[in-house]
Design a protein around this motif. Structure first.
Motif, PDB file in Angstrom:
ATOM      1  N   GLU A 166     -16.281  -2.128  52.318  1.00 24.55           N
ATOM      2  CA  GLU A 166     -14.784  -2.755  52.752  1.00 24.55           C
ATOM      3  C   GLU A 166     -15.409  -4.413  52.638  1.00 24.55           C
ATOM      4  N   MET A 167     -15.656  -4.742  51.460  1.00 18.46           N
ATOM      5  CA  MET A 167     -16.672  -6.172  51.040  1.00 18.46           C
ATOM      6  C   MET A 167     -15.272  -6.918  49.345  1.00 18.46           C
ATOM      7  N   GLU A 168     -15.115  -7.773  49.577  1.00 14.95           N
ATOM      8  CA  GLU A 168     -14.633  -7.960  48.257  1.00 14.95           C
ATOM      9  C   GLU A 168     -15.695  -7.829  46.680  1.00 14.95           C
ATOM     10  N   PHE A 169     -15.232  -7.802  45.960  1.00 13.02           N
ATOM     11  CA  PHE A 169     -16.594  -7.507  44.934  1.00 13.02           C
ATOM     12  C   PHE A 169     -15.840  -8.358  43.332  1.00 13.02           C
ATOM     13  N   PHE A 170     -16.166  -9.562  42.341  1.00  8.08           N
ATOM     14  CA  PHE A 170     -15.864 -10.781  41.474  1.00  8.08           C
ATOM     15  C   PHE A 170     -16.339  -8.953  40.286  1.00  8.08           C
ATOM     16  N   VAL A 171     -15.234  -8.626  38.997  1.00 12.68           N
ATOM     17  CA  VAL A 171     -15.401  -7.886  38.750  1.00 12.68           C
ATOM     18  C   VAL A 171     -14.679  -8.238  37.059  1.00 12.68           C
ATOM     19  N   ASP A 172     -15.331  -7.323  36.301  1.00 12.41           N
ATOM     20  CA  ASP A 172     -14.944  -7.483  34.980  1.00 12.41           C
ATOM     21  C   ASP A 172     -15.356  -6.672  34.041  1.00 12.41           C
ATOM     22  N   GLU A 173     -15.078  -6.750  32.545  1.00 17.18           N
ATOM     23  CA  GLU A 173     -15.517  -5.386  32.143  1.00 17.18           C
ATOM     24  C   GLU A 173     -17.070  -5.377  31.196  1.00 17.18           C
ATOM     25  N   ARG A 174     -17.741  -5.921  32.031  1.00 22.30           N
ATOM     26  CA  ARG A 174     -19.439  -6.041  31.562  1.00 22.30           C
ATOM     27  C   ARG A 174     -19.774  -5.357  32.681  1.00 22.30           C
ATOM     28  N   VAL A 175     -19.224  -4.989  33.497  1.00 28.23           N
ATOM     29  CA  VAL A 175     -19.930  -4.048  34.983  1.00 28.23           C
ATOM     30  C   VAL A 175     -18.585  -2.401  34.992  1.00 28.23           C
ATOM     31  N   ILE A 176     -18.407  -1.281  35.100  1.00 25.12           N
ATOM     32  CA  ILE A 176     -18.536  -0.838  35.834  1.00 25.12           C
ATOM     33  C   ILE A 176     -17.483  -1.219  37.229  1.00 25.12           C
ATOM     34  N   LEU A 217     -37.151  -2.830  55.425  1.00 25.61           N
ATOM     35  CA  LEU A 217     -36.968  -4.240  54.804  1.00 25.61           C
ATOM     36  C   LEU A 217     -37.683  -4.178  54.214  1.00 25.61           C
ATOM     37  N   ALA A 218     -37.713  -2.828  52.912  1.00 27.71           N
ATOM     38  CA  ALA A 218     -37.379  -3.480  51.870  1.00 27.71           C
ATOM     39  C   ALA A 218     -36.613  -2.499  51.400  1.00 27.71           C
ATOM     40  N   ILE A 219     -35.619  -2.435  50.254  1.00 28.97           N
ATOM     41  CA  ILE A 219     -34.794  -1.772  49.656  1.00 28.97           C
ATOM     42  C   ILE A 219     -34.760  -2.336  48.118  1.00 28.97           C
ATOM     43  N   LEU A 220     -34.438  -1.579  47.283  1.00 27.80           N
ATOM     44  CA  LEU A 220     -35.019  -0.892  45.728  1.00 27.80           C
ATOM     45  C   LEU A 220     -33.386  -0.196  45.353  1.00 27.80           C
ATOM     46  N   ASP A 221     -32.365  -1.650  44.597  1.00 28.27           N
ATOM     47  CA  ASP A 221     -31.015  -1.324  43.848  1.00 28.27           C
ATOM     48  C   ASP A 221     -31.724  -0.578  42.584  1.00 28.27           C
ATOM     49  N   LEU A 222     -31.359   0.266  42.123  1.00 26.26           N
ATOM     50  CA  LEU A 222     -31.816   0.537  40.631  1.00 26.26           C
ATOM     51  C   LEU A 222     -30.374   0.790  40.107  1.00 26.26           C
ATOM     52  N   CYS A 223     -30.005   0.325  39.236  1.00 25.65           N
ATOM     53  CA  CYS A 223     -28.704   0.184  38.348  1.00 25.65           C
ATOM     54  C   CYS A 223     -28.086  -0.341  38.909  1.00 25.65           C
ATOM     55  N   THR A 224     -27.766  -1.756  39.243  1.00 23.35           N
ATOM     56  CA  THR A 224     -27.044  -2.606  40.646  1.00 23.35           C
ATOM     57  C   THR A 224     -25.297  -2.686  39.849  1.00 23.35           C
ATOM     58  N   GLY A 225     -25.627  -2.619  38.253  1.00 22.86           N
ATOM     59  CA  GLY A 225     -24.240  -3.058  37.655  1.00 22.86           C
ATOM     60  C   GLY A 225     -24.334  -4.698  38.738  1.00 22.86           C
ATOM     61  N   CYS A 226     -22.811  -4.476  39.359  1.00 26.22           N
ATOM     62  CA  CYS A 226     -22.063  -5.716  39.819  1.00 26.22           C
ATOM     63  C   CYS A 226     -22.544  -5.774  40.800  1.00 26.22           C
ATOM     64  N   GLY A 227     -23.587  -5.828  41.266  1.00 30.39           N
ATOM     65  CA  GLY A 227     -24.368  -5.971  42.454  1.00 30.39           C
ATOM     66  C   GLY A 227     -23.907  -5.491  44.156  1.00 30.39           C
ATOM     67  N   ALA A 228     -22.739  -4.697  43.681  1.00 32.14           N
ATOM     68  CA  ALA A 228     -22.439  -4.492  45.106  1.00 32.14           C
ATOM     69  C   ALA A 228     -23.126  -3.111  46.009  1.00 32.14           C
ATOM     70  N   ILE A 229     -23.871  -2.696  46.007  1.00 30.43           N
ATOM     71  CA  ILE A 229     -24.649  -1.650  46.509  1.00 30.43           C
ATOM     72  C   ILE A 229     -25.866  -2.646  47.109  1.00 30.43           C
ATOM     73  N   ALA A 230     -26.538  -3.741  46.522  1.00 31.40           N
ATOM     74  CA  ALA A 230     -27.821  -4.152  46.316  1.00 31.40           C
ATOM     75  C   ALA A 230     -26.833  -5.096  47.771  1.00 31.40           C
ATOM     76  N   ILE A 231     -26.098  -5.686  48.094  1.00 28.46           N
ATOM     77  CA  ILE A 231     -25.304  -6.701  48.669  1.00 28.46           C
ATOM     78  C   ILE A 231     -24.729  -6.029  49.823  1.00 28.46           C
ATOM     79  N   ALA A 232     -24.695  -5.224  49.102  1.00 33.22           N
ATOM     80  CA  ALA A 232     -24.148  -4.433  50.723  1.00 33.22           C
ATOM     81  C   ALA A 232     -24.869  -3.694  51.508  1.00 33.22           C
ATOM     82  N   CYS A 233     -25.975  -3.733  51.255  1.00 32.25           N
ATOM     83  CA  CYS A 233     -27.440  -2.896  51.440  1.00 32.25           C
ATOM     84  C   CYS A 233     -27.816  -4.236  52.487  1.00 32.25           C
ATOM     85  N   ALA A 234     -27.821  -5.426  51.552  1.00 30.02           N
ATOM     86  CA  ALA A 234     -28.443  -6.631  52.736  1.00 30.02           C
ATOM     87  C   ALA A 234     -27.338  -6.770  53.848  1.00 30.02           C
TER      88      ALA A 234
END
Length: 313
Positions: free
Chosen positions: A104-114, A138-155
């Motif tokens: 439910e969050m908007e992210f910027f993407v282009d052909e550099r990422v899936i 309190l400490a979260i790791l997002d491996l292979c983050t791509g556009c950062g969606a998982i990491a930012i949503a977790c934050a």
């Protein structure tokens, strides 16, 4: 191609006047062109609505009453061009609009990422319950983050947590940085260039989340053109190659807290993983919105399994 027989743009613009007309027409064109969906929408009508509304700089949640609004001549021409571009290039819609939605969050993407579409979004929205239980990461790791969606949503889901997001691709990290700025994550999200754990400082995480490249070469070769516009390195390894997934599993005990949790998506490669490691202590999660191959592994169980595997090697 279907676009060879379509009416000239001037005739279309003279006949179709309302927003809803172009959504209907676009959907019909997409069906006739046999487009593939799966980058934010799963059908022609939703895809057309996404592209039409974005071209008009309108919110995707536009009330239905406004769909009868008349378009100017310039607006009609721009919408027609967008619809035709989707058909002629077979680009996924988010690469045309530069926008994708995840958790439910908007992210910027282009052909550099899936394009982000992992079913892990469902788990984030639920705070990873019931898998986390009473634990507050309190400490979260997002491996292979791509556009950062998982990491930012977790934050956003865990505002007190520090999130480290890694990727081996400089391009991906550049896009992730754009999204961190977009969502004003500040120091809560740290971007790190790392090849899985290589390049990551020694530290312990309460939660590791990863959607790594897992599509086999055989699967990749059979994907529709829309998917083949995405960076292949973010999709696949060699045929039936689980090397990257194995690196994540075998290295996780060195980075998980004693009562930590690993959430990993491997899609259809779950069958390969189970065949190779039938005793892997993974719980495959039943996803309400569809999808497969998302597993939960407890740190203690995984550490014991890795130790047994290493001892038996």
């Amino acid at each position: 191609m279907a676009s060879d027989t379509v009416e000239p743009a001037s005739e279309i613009a003279a006949t179709l006047t309302r927003i809803v007309d172009y959504i209907r027409w676009g959907a019909s064109r997409f069906v006739a062109a046999d487009l593939s969906f799966g980058h934010g929408s799963d059908n022609a009508i939703d895809e057309a609505a996404h592209l039409v509304l974005d071209t008009l700089d309108l919110d995707p949640g536009l009330p239905d009453a406004y769909l009868d609004s008349l378009l100017t001549s310039d607006e009609r021409q721009r919408v027609i061009a967008t619809i035709e571009r989707r058909i002629e290039t077979r680009l996924p819609a988010p690469y045309i609009t530069g926008r994708a939605w995840f958790a439910e969050m908007e992210f910027f993407v282009d052909e550099r990422v899936i394009v982000p579409r992992s079913p892990i979004a469902e788990l984030i929205e639920k705070g990873f319950q019931p898998w986390l239980g009473h634990r507050e990461p309190l400490a979260i790791l997002d491996l292979c983050t791509g556009c950062g969606a998982i990491a930012i949503a977790c934050a956003y889901a865990f505002p007190d947590a520090q999130v480290v997001a890694t990727d081996a691709s400089d391009d991906a990290l550049d896009v992730a940085a754009i999204n961190c700025d977009k969502h004003d994550t500040g120091p809560q999200v740290q971007l790190v260039k790392a090849d899985v754990y290589e390049g990551l400082e020694p530290q312990r995480f309460d939660l590791i989340v990863t959607n790594p490249p897992y599509v086999t070469q055989d699967e990749w070769s059979g994907l529709d053109p829309e998917f083949r516009h995405e960076p292949g390195f973010a999709f696949h390894g060699d045929a039936d190659d689980l090397t990257l997934v194995e690196r994540i599993l075998f290295g996780a005990p060195d980075y998980l807290a004693e009562d930590g949790l690993l959430i990993m998506e491997v899609g259809a490669s779950a069958f390969l993983l189970e065949a190779r490691y039938p005793d892997l202590p993974v719980t495959w999660i039943d996803l309400e919105r569809g999808g497969m191959g998302v597993g939960a592994l407890e740190a203690e169980d995984l550490a014991a399994w890795v130790e047994a595997q290493t001892a038996g090697a």
